[in-house]
Every structure is written in C-alpha cells, then in structure tokens.
Design a protein around this motif. Structure first.
Motif, mmCIF file in Angstrom:
data_model
loop_
_atom_site.group_PDB
_atom_site.id
_atom_site.type_symbol
_atom_site.label_atom_id
_atom_site.label_comp_id
_atom_site.label_asym_id
_atom_site.label_seq_id
_atom_site.Cartn_x
_atom_site.Cartn_y
_atom_site.Cartn_z
ATOM 1 N N ASP A 249 0.831 -1.221 0.000
ATOM 2 C CA ASP A 249 0.000 0.000 0.000
ATOM 3 C C ASP A 249 0.857 1.259 0.000
ATOM 4 O OD1 ASP A 249 -2.431 -1.454 0.268
ATOM 5 O OD2 ASP A 249 -1.989 -1.721 2.403
ATOM 6 N N ILE A 250 2.130 1.108 0.355
ATOM 7 C CA ILE A 250 3.003 2.281 0.527
ATOM 8 C C ILE A 250 3.808 2.534 -0.747
ATOM 9 C CG2 ILE A 250 4.901 3.248 1.918
ATOM 10 C CD1 ILE A 250 2.195 2.797 3.392
ATOM 11 N N GLN A 251 3.732 3.769 -1.238
ATOM 12 C CA GLN A 251 4.518 4.139 -2.430
ATOM 13 C C GLN A 251 5.879 4.702 -2.052
ATOM 14 O OE1 GLN A 251 1.006 4.748 -2.446
ATOM 15 N NE2 GLN A 251 0.965 2.883 -3.687
ATOM 16 N N TRP A 252 5.955 5.391 -0.873
ATOM 17 C CA TRP A 252 7.204 6.084 -0.532
ATOM 18 C C TRP A 252 7.473 6.091 0.959
ATOM 19 C CZ3 TRP A 252 10.091 7.255 -4.592
ATOM 20 C CH2 TRP A 252 9.462 7.505 -5.812
ATOM 21 N N LEU A 253 8.754 5.983 1.309
ATOM 22 C CA LEU A 253 9.219 6.296 2.666
ATOM 23 C C LEU A 253 10.045 7.574 2.573
ATOM 24 C CD1 LEU A 253 9.850 5.675 5.693
ATOM 25 C CD2 LEU A 253 11.838 4.390 4.882
ATOM 26 N N GLY A 306 -2.728 10.636 -4.442
ATOM 27 C CA GLY A 306 -3.174 9.413 -3.774
ATOM 28 C C GLY A 306 -2.051 8.538 -3.242
ATOM 29 N N ASP A 307 -0.788 8.841 -3.615
ATOM 30 C CA ASP A 307 0.342 8.056 -3.102
ATOM 31 C C ASP A 307 0.350 8.073 -1.572
ATOM 32 O OD1 ASP A 307 1.314 7.366 -5.564
ATOM 33 O OD2 ASP A 307 3.140 8.599 -5.459
ATOM 34 N N ASN A 308 0.593 6.910 -0.986
ATOM 35 C CA ASN A 308 0.746 6.830 0.472
ATOM 36 C C ASN A 308 2.215 7.013 0.824
ATOM 37 O OD1 ASN A 308 -1.926 6.173 1.519
ATOM 38 N ND2 ASN A 308 -1.731 4.324 0.262
ATOM 39 N N TRP A 327 -0.564 11.827 -0.643
ATOM 40 C CA TRP A 327 -0.136 12.946 -1.478
ATOM 41 C C TRP A 327 -1.331 13.475 -2.276
ATOM 42 C CZ3 TRP A 327 3.748 15.876 -0.762
ATOM 43 C CH2 TRP A 327 4.206 16.731 -1.758
ATOM 44 N N ALA A 328 -1.396 14.796 -2.474
ATOM 45 C CA ALA A 328 -2.633 15.396 -2.984
ATOM 46 C C ALA A 328 -2.601 15.823 -4.446
ATOM 47 C CB ALA A 328 -3.000 16.600 -2.116
ATOM 48 N N TYR A 329 -1.461 15.725 -5.122
ATOM 49 C CA TYR A 329 -1.453 16.194 -6.514
ATOM 50 C C TYR A 329 -0.400 15.477 -7.344
ATOM 51 C CZ TYR A 329 2.547 19.098 -5.007
ATOM 52 O OH TYR A 329 3.751 19.542 -4.495
#
Ligand code: UT7
Length: 337
Positions: A249-253, A306-308, A327-329
């Motif tokens: 579910d996670i795109q980035w740390l 939408g990135d988590n 993330w919003a954009y």
C-alpha cells in the motif's frame, strides 16, 4: 459534514551554493571519503558562507521558491511556521522575520524546535490548524544553518551536518487526501547524547566554554544511532499496523536523512523495496529540520495524487515519530522542447 483533511499542495527548497565534499573534510579532520561514505552515505553537504546571514536567509529562499513556482499570493498565507534548531537569534523569531520578508503580511508566525524532528512535528501542528477549520493556508518551512553550531575540528559531527531549507504549503482538502495518522514521541532522558549545551538559559557561554568549543553541538553518535534505528523503525511499523497498511500500500518512505544505514534499517523493518525509499543524503548530509521537505522537493515530479507516504524522523531530545500522508497532486510536466 465531511471532515476537513490537511494536504500538502506545494513544495519549495533552497540549498546554498558552497559544496563541502568528503575530500575537503579529509584536509580538516582525521577522516576519509571511504569511511564517511560507507558509515553514513554522505558524499557532500552545502554550507552557507555569507557572514551575517542566518537560518532566515535559507527559509526565505525556500519560501520564495514555493511562491514563485505556484504563483501563490503571499498575503493569503495565514500562518508561517519555521521548524528549526538554529534560529537566527535567541529572541525575535526567525519565522516573523521570514514572514515579513516574503510578503506574508496577513500571517502570524512562530518557530518550532524539536531538533531533527522539528519538521515532522511541524507537519502535525500545521495539519491541526487546517483541520480545525480556522485557517486555510499554512506555510511550514524546515530550515537549519547547522554550520553555525558545528565544530569543524570535531570529526564526530562535522562530517554529518549541512545547511538547507525546504517549504511546504498545507491547505484544506475535501477528498480525504493529506495527513491521515501520526505517532509522535519524546524522551528527555536522551538529551545528554545530542545537544548544543551552552548559550541557552541553563549554561551561559564563558571565555572558557568558547576556548573548549562548548558552544558547538555535541553528539554521542553510537547511542543516538542505536536509538534512532529502533525508534524510527518502531514508529513507522506502528503507523502501518494501526492503519492496516501493508508494504504494497506504501509508495514512498520519506525518512529523516541522518545516516543511510538508519534509513535502510527502517525500510527493512517495513519490508519496503529500495525503489520506494526517498534518498538524497549523499548530496546534502543531515540538514536537521530541512531533510523531509528537501526530499519532497527532489521527488516531487515522481509523486502521484493518492500516493501513500510514510514520513519518519528521529532526533535530539530524544524526539521521534512517523506520519502517514496521502499525497494530494500529480505535477503535470510542461515539456517546452
Ligand atoms: O539527526 C539526528 C540524529 N543523529 C543521528 O541519527 C546520527 C546517529 N549516529 C550516526 O550516524 C553514527 O553513529 C556516526 C556516523 C556519527 C558514527 O558512525 P559509527 O558507525 O557509529 O561510528 P563509531 O562512533 O562507532 O566509531 C567507529 C570507529 C571508531 O574507531 P575504533 O574505535 O573502532 O577504532 C571511531 O574512532 O570509527 C572511528 N570514527 C571515524 N573514523 C573516520 C569515528 N568518526 C570517524 C570519522 N572518520 N569521522
């Protein structure tokens, strides 16, 4: 009525021009490029050289970068928060000077200090103001002129830290994007291991202190390292578990850039692939309050709506925690060639 969430809607950054490389440090202290690279991941860091220019210089530049990129009217900003461990002065906040210089004439402003966790904790504060419904535009700046408290004869600290600043704008969002959850902690029993002791209200700077370099930052690296690895990873995993998020579910740390080995350990505990781990420590070193927004600035083009993102930090105090933010954009690239 649906809950107002607080999203990051813009990013800006600034690092000074002067590059202090590992090879240059070899001539200043007993160290070498190989040791610094393998133990920390750092190759170079930026240093603000101009006399009389403090953290506000960096903060103003980062804010102006954000304002220029987004055509933001600074008079619409409600609050300017400057997260910093190296304010310009002991009294008169860096934030109030910064706000005035960028034209945020309708804003109130203040500084926040939680050492290397300043920006992470600042995200919580900025989001809370937005979620309350009372404010619509909050500029959160993470800025530190670490070179102002570093002893360039102490190899335990001078190889790590650098100067820089990053800024983000928090605004209300009605699609439930933005800050989702946070786990933030402090433990004052750790303050002896990372501190700039003299010059505050407990211990004044005397001639003797100056002669012994007591006005500089001190770090017991090994103890801080151990605590950073366990607490940052624990906080990040806790955020995943209590939100029922798996690694897929996670795109980035986005982890505080203090040491590549600490970031790698945190990613491993989360089972995250290297490609999901934001990293720029090799270019800037540890810029304290600026590491997280500098990551966002460097990775902004790759982030999608939408990135988590899991943010995580650990620092002096001790202070640490993790935040889950959607993330919003998606930045649309303009290809003029
Ligand atoms: O952002 C706020 C939080 N801060 C952090 O998260 C920083 C956490 N700490 C660290 O990142 C690491 O502890 C350091 C990078 C500061 C130090 O790395 P380390 O692997 O913990 O090194 P160490 O202090 O355990 O020292 C290992 C060896 C020692 O030599 P011996 O005793 O094994 O012979 C040190 O004397 O490396 C030596 N050493 C150095 N050698 C070359 C220590 N500093 C240096 C240096 N260059 N700069």
């Amino acid at each position: 009525m649906s809950k107002i969430s607080a999203a990051i809607t813009a990013v800006g950054a600034y690092v000074p021009e002067f590059v202090l490389t590992n090879v240059m440090l070899e001539k200043m202290v007993d160290t070498n490029d190989e040791w610094i690279t393998t133990r920390t991941g750092i190759k170079e860091r930026r240093i603000l050289k101009a006399e009389g220019k403090g953290t506000s210089f960096l903060a103003i530049k980062a804010a102006q970068d954000l304002i220029q990129k987004t055509n933001l009217d600074p008079t619409t900003i409600d609050l300017v928060l400057v997260a910093t461990a190296t304010p310009d002065m002991k009294a008169a906040s860096t934030a109030s000077y910064t706000a005035t210089q960028i034209g945020a004439t309708n804003a109130f402003s203040y500084d926040m200090d939680a050492a290397c966790s300043s920006f992470l904790f600042g995200m919580s504060s900025a989001a809370s103001y937005i979620e309350s419904g009372r404010y619509k535009k909050i500029l959160l700046i993470g800025a530190d002129k670490m070179s102002s408290i570093i002893n360039y004869k102490d190899r335990a600290t001078c190889i790590i830290f650098g100067d820089g600043a990053g800024a983000v704008l928090f605004e209300p969002n009605d699609e439930n994007l933005g800050l989702q959850d946070e786990y933030l902690r402090t433990d004052g029993s750790g303050r002896e291991f990372l501190q700039a002791t003299y010059g505050g209200s407990s211990y004044s700077i005397t001639h003797e202190v100056l002669d012994n370099g007591g006005h500089y930052a001190f770090q017991e690296g090994r103890t801080v390292f151990k605590n950073a690895v366990s607490n940052m990873a624990d906080a990040a995993v806790k955020i995943l578990e209590r939100n029922n998020l798996t690694k897929d579910d996670i795109q980035w740390l986005a982890a505080h850039q203090a040491n590549k080995r600490i970031i790698d350990a945190t990613a491993q505990r989360m089972n995250l692939e290297d490609s999901k781990v934001m990293m720029n420590i090799e270019k800037y070193g540890n810029t304290t309050s600026a590491t997280l927004p500098l990551l966002l600035n460097d990775y902004e083009d790759q982030l999608k709506k939408g990135d988590n993102i899991i943010f995580a930090a650990f620092g002096g105090g001790f202070s640490w925690g993790a935040i889950h933010l959607k993330w919003a954009y998606t930045k649309h690239k303009t290809n003029l060639n």
